[in-house]
Design an enzyme around this catalytic site. Structure first.
Site, PDB file in Angstrom:
ATOM      1  N   ASP A 545       0.986  -1.115   0.190  1.00 50.23           N
ATOM      2  CA  ASP A 545       0.195  -0.023  -0.093  1.00 50.23           C
ATOM      3  C   ASP A 545       0.868   1.258   0.008  1.00 50.23           C
ATOM      4  OD1 ASP A 545      -1.833  -2.103   0.483  1.00 50.23           O
ATOM      5  OD2 ASP A 545      -1.996  -1.544   2.586  1.00 50.23           O
ATOM      6  N   GLU A 729     -11.346  -1.093  -3.398  1.00 47.53           N
ATOM      7  CA  GLU A 729     -10.473  -0.360  -2.658  1.00 47.53           C
ATOM      8  C   GLU A 729      -9.474   0.236  -3.135  1.00 47.53           C
ATOM      9  OE1 GLU A 729      -9.234  -3.543  -0.157  1.00 47.53           O
ATOM     10  OE2 GLU A 729      -7.557  -4.056  -1.170  1.00 47.53           O
TER      11      GLU A 729
END
Length: 841
Positions: A545, A729
């Protein structure tokens, strides 16, 4: 050359021993103490010995100039109790001494034989037998090897003396103790302990033998409210209609008591919307009359601030709630972190305070009908509000009664056992006043807590202990311990380490290193762990991420530590002047700084605003009540997969340290079905906005200028659903040549289906046109490519995509690495699918 460390390099840390040795060598630690377990060397009775694992430990240590102090214990099941299997024990010691002859100068016989955790039913006579046999065998093989008495828990000179009197006076060369003092400072207690130890040695004719301290340290675990279920039950009975509490935890000013940690832990168990802050005695006296507080929690244990009693009694009379947990309540009066007056004075003052609050309490020494200890169980009333306990019961040694109550008052038992006559023995209770007093007092004899130490205290106390030990004639000192396990945030044993589980140093490492070697923290490159990448992956280790930013002329990457959720308790950052040479900045944000976070610290998004640096993040993998995909109230309980959401932290520098800006999540509930995770913040026309969301939904919100709250959008809504096609997401929003690109991850993060899609619009508010996939799995290189960010090199149209992927082969879903590749656009402004670079493993 007199400081060593304890490290489990023969057990769980075997595979990390080289890294341990490297850092030990740099810090000047020349001895490592570790377990040499008999059961590992000999699997069956009369079977062969296999020392190969320990050979690697010893030989690798020698390459770094480090000696090994083995602890001979770990008896196999077939040789227990060891004092009844001395023939087998003798053979184990003999073979060990022969095998390691010339490689190990000192051996230690057992660990903490004076406590039941390491020797069932501790007995100095039996330990003497084991020690004598070991000494005989070691000396028969090599008389130059020294034998250390098994380090005792505490400075147990009485146990050592009893062992000597049992015939073991000449069965050891080194006196060895573990004089732990945590959470208190080492002095004045350490000097007194060593004085008593040396007096014992002189009495027994061994005053000339060296003293070693082979364990001493200070854990930095989180403090937690003791007996949480009992306290929650008491609060429900005391005030069943209380929706939220304005609570304070009273700080006595005692080193190591860590009032802030207890306040944090208290807030976690109180209903959502409650607050709990630390309050000194002086502040409490000032705040109680103003009606700002509903709940006062005195320190867990028998000490209390006696200069607050007048204000607290008045508070309870008017309807306030007081919590007194841990032993005999109001027993030791304190002022300014010191005991107030003599013990006789304390007894009088405490009794007077208990009488004023109508707390009847007694123990075995003031009521012969009461047992010294008995098992207690939830009362009927407590069971109705959900209190449960171990079927074996909970021990209690102080007992409460209703003898001081007035008409209209009542005592509701929470934990009940039996006294010597078979009558009730109440170990915890809630006093509900309905006379001239209107408040509540919740008491429990259980719940003593000694607190913890923060990392700065650990650093100071460890060095102070080493200095004090040497000043008092100790020959060697071993720090307990090197590497922190850090699995359970509340378990002290997991937090003694002077380096974190990822080997990033705590302040104690640097402090001890400076004391031993004289080197300052910044003397080595390893402080910041600078390295040069030759291509993808651009960062070492498992990270995911990544958020890439540029502050001034420096590039920054803020990733998630790619670990199991409960281990995601910190964030690192990486900086680079050129996207090639990177410097790691460890633990810029941790769950220690975020009161409501327990794990799942992930998906950071960094921004600079008005000279401050902000880090938006997700924590706890928040789920709605019942785990359903619906809007509404968040989970009332803290913890992973419960209460959590999107938080904000702030720092003065990009590398932190960051501190929690709000003290709670900015968004803690589902709106429009969007899980509060994976935020992306951007500025548009001078206003700050955020897109976020998991579980296949994405919201747009407007941030207040101080980033502490949300403001209505132009249409009056707070949350606008802008979910594009195939969204899952990991949202990203940026503008190029008048086009707004909305990028996001699709598929499942644990599978090959994870990828990056994008949509476009003329406005960040949509509507968005779906364009397609631009990053996908690429065999045989990697799978699961996604959760990315992008950056434009200033003054150019050069764009890069920073993302994570899972190398092939991969043994875990968490094995993700951070990569950087060029991202190109065609003449129409479409993003050309990215071809991942790198070499297959």
């Amino acid at each position: 050359g007199r400081v060593g460390v304890c490290a489990h390099v023969t057990r769980d840390e075997f595979n990390n021993r080289i890294r341990t040795y490297e850092m030990m060598q740099d810090a000047g630690f020349d001895y490592v103490r570790s377990d040499f377990d008999w059961h590992h060397c000999q699997k069956a009775k009369n079977g062969p010995f296999d020392f190969s694992r320990y050979d690697q430990v010893v030989d690798d240590a020698a390459k770094y100039g480090i000696k090994v102090l083995p602890i001979f214990h770990g008896v196999p099941g077939w040789a227990q109790p060891v004092n009844e299997h001395l023939t087998e024990w003798r053979a184990f010691i003999r073979e060990s001494a022969r095998h390691f002859k010339g490689r190990i100068p000192v051996v230690e016989i057992w660990n903490e034989a004076n406590i039941s955790a390491f020797w069932k039913d501790p007995n100095p006579e039996k330990y003497a037998e084991v020690l004598k046999v070991a000494y005989e065998e070691v000396k028969a093989v090599d008389p130059t090897v020294l034998v250390a008495f098994g380090g005792t828990a505490g400075c147990a000179y009485d146990f050592i003396e009893a062992t000597i009197k049992a015939g073991a006076k000449d069965a050891f060369d080194i006196v060895n103790v573990h004089p732990y003092r945590h959470p208190n400072p080492p002095e004045p207690g350490l000097t007194e302990d060593l004085k008593n130890l040396k007096q014992m040695m002189a009495r027994n004719g061994i005053a000339d033998r060296p003293i070693w301290i082979t364990e001493m340290g200070w854990p930095t675990h989180r403090a937690r409210v003791p007996e949480t279920p009992v306290l929650k039950a008491g609060l429900k009975i005391a005030r069943p209609d209380q929706k939220a509490w304005r609570a304070v935890y009273v700080d006595l000013g005692i080193p190591g008591a860590t009032a802030a940690e207890f306040a944090r832990s208290l807030q976690e168990i109180l209903p959502v919307g409650s607050t709990c802050t630390v309050c000194s005695a002086e502040e409490l006296n000032a705040r109680l009359p103003r009606g700002e507080i509903d709940l006062v929690v005195f320190p867990f244990g028998e000490r209390y601030p006696d200069d607050t009693i007048d204000a607290v009694v008045d508070f309870v009379k008017k309807g306030g709630t007081l919590v007194l947990f841990g032993g005999y309540p109001l027993y030791y009066p304190m002022r300014g972190g010191q005991y107030a007056g003599s013990s006789a004075h304390g007894a009088r003052e405490g009794a007077a305070a208990r009488n004023r609050l109508r707390i009847g309490v007694e123990a075995w020494w003031d009521n012969k009908a009461m047992p010294q200890s008995t098992k207690t169980f939830p009362s009927e009333e407590a069971s109705t509000v959900g209190l449960k306990c171990d079927p074996a019961g909970l021990s209690a040694d102080r007992f409460f009664s209703a003898r001081l109550l007035q008409p209209g008052d009542q005592m509701v038992p929470l934990l009940v056992g039996k006294d010597k006559s078979g009558g009730p023995a109440v170990g915890a209770a809630a006093y509900l006043f309905g006379s001239d007093m209107k408040g509540r007092v919740i008491v429990s004899s259980r719940g003593r807590s000694v607190g913890t130490s923060d990392e700065s205290q650990q650093a100071k106390y460890t060095v102070d202990a080493i200095k004090s030990a040497f000043a008092n004639g100790v020959e060697r000192f071993f720090i307990y311990e090197f590497l922190a396990v850090e699995k359970d945030p509340y378990y002290s044993e997991h937090h003694f380490g002077i380096v974190h589980k990822d080997f990033s140093p705590k302040p104690a490492y640097w402090a001890c290193r400076e004391y031993v070697t004289g080197k300052k923290r910044g003397d080595i490159e390893g402080d910041k762990q600078t390295f040069e990448t030759g291509g993808n992956p651009i960062l070492p280790g498992w990270y995911a991420d990544p958020q890439i930013r540029r502050y001034g002329k420096t590039y920054w990457i803020f990733p998630t530590m790619s670990l199991p959720f409960e281990q995601q308790v910190a964030m690192d950052a990486f900086s680079s002047p050129d996207l090639k040479v990177w410097t790691k900045h460890a633990r810029i944000l941790t769950t220690n700084e975020v009161t409501w976070a327990r794990g799942c610290l992930w998906a950071p998004d960094a921004h600079e605003k008005d000279g401050k640096y902000y880090l938006f993040f997700g924590a706890n993998d928040a789920y709605p009540v019942g785990g359903r995909r619906e809007d509404g109230e968040p989970q009332p309980e803290p913890g992973i997969s419960k209460y959590g959401g999107i938080g904000v932290a702030v720092a003065d520098r990009p590398e932190g340290p960051y501190r929690d800006l709000i003290g709670k999540p900015l968004i803690d509930r589902f709106w429009n079905g969007a899980q509060p995770i994976d935020q992306y913040v951007f500025c548009y026309e001078g206003e700050w906005y955020m897109i976020y969301g998991g579980w296949g939904r994405c919201n747009l919100v407007k941030l207040a200028p101080d980033f502490k709250s949300l403001q209505p959008l132009d249409d009056g809504r707070i949350w606008r659903d802008i979910t594009p096609q195939d969204y899952v997401e990991g949202s990203v929003m940026f503008e190029r040549k008048g086009v707004w690109y909305f990028m996001y991850s699709s598929g499942s993060w644990t599978k090959d289906s994870y990828c990056v899609n994008y949509s476009v619009s003329s406005s960040p508010f949509g509507p968005f046109e779906f364009k397609g996939r631009i990053l996908d799995s690429q065999r045989p290189l990697a799978t699961g490519a996604g959760h990315h960010s992008v950056i434009n090199i200033p003054g150019t149209d050069d764009w890069y995509i920073c993302y994570h992927r899972r190398p092939i082969p991969s043994l875990s879903a968490h094995h993700r690495v951070v990569c950087l590749d060029r991202m190109y656009f065609n003449d129409k402004g479409d993003i050309i699918p990215v071809r991942m670079s790198g070499t297959p493993q």
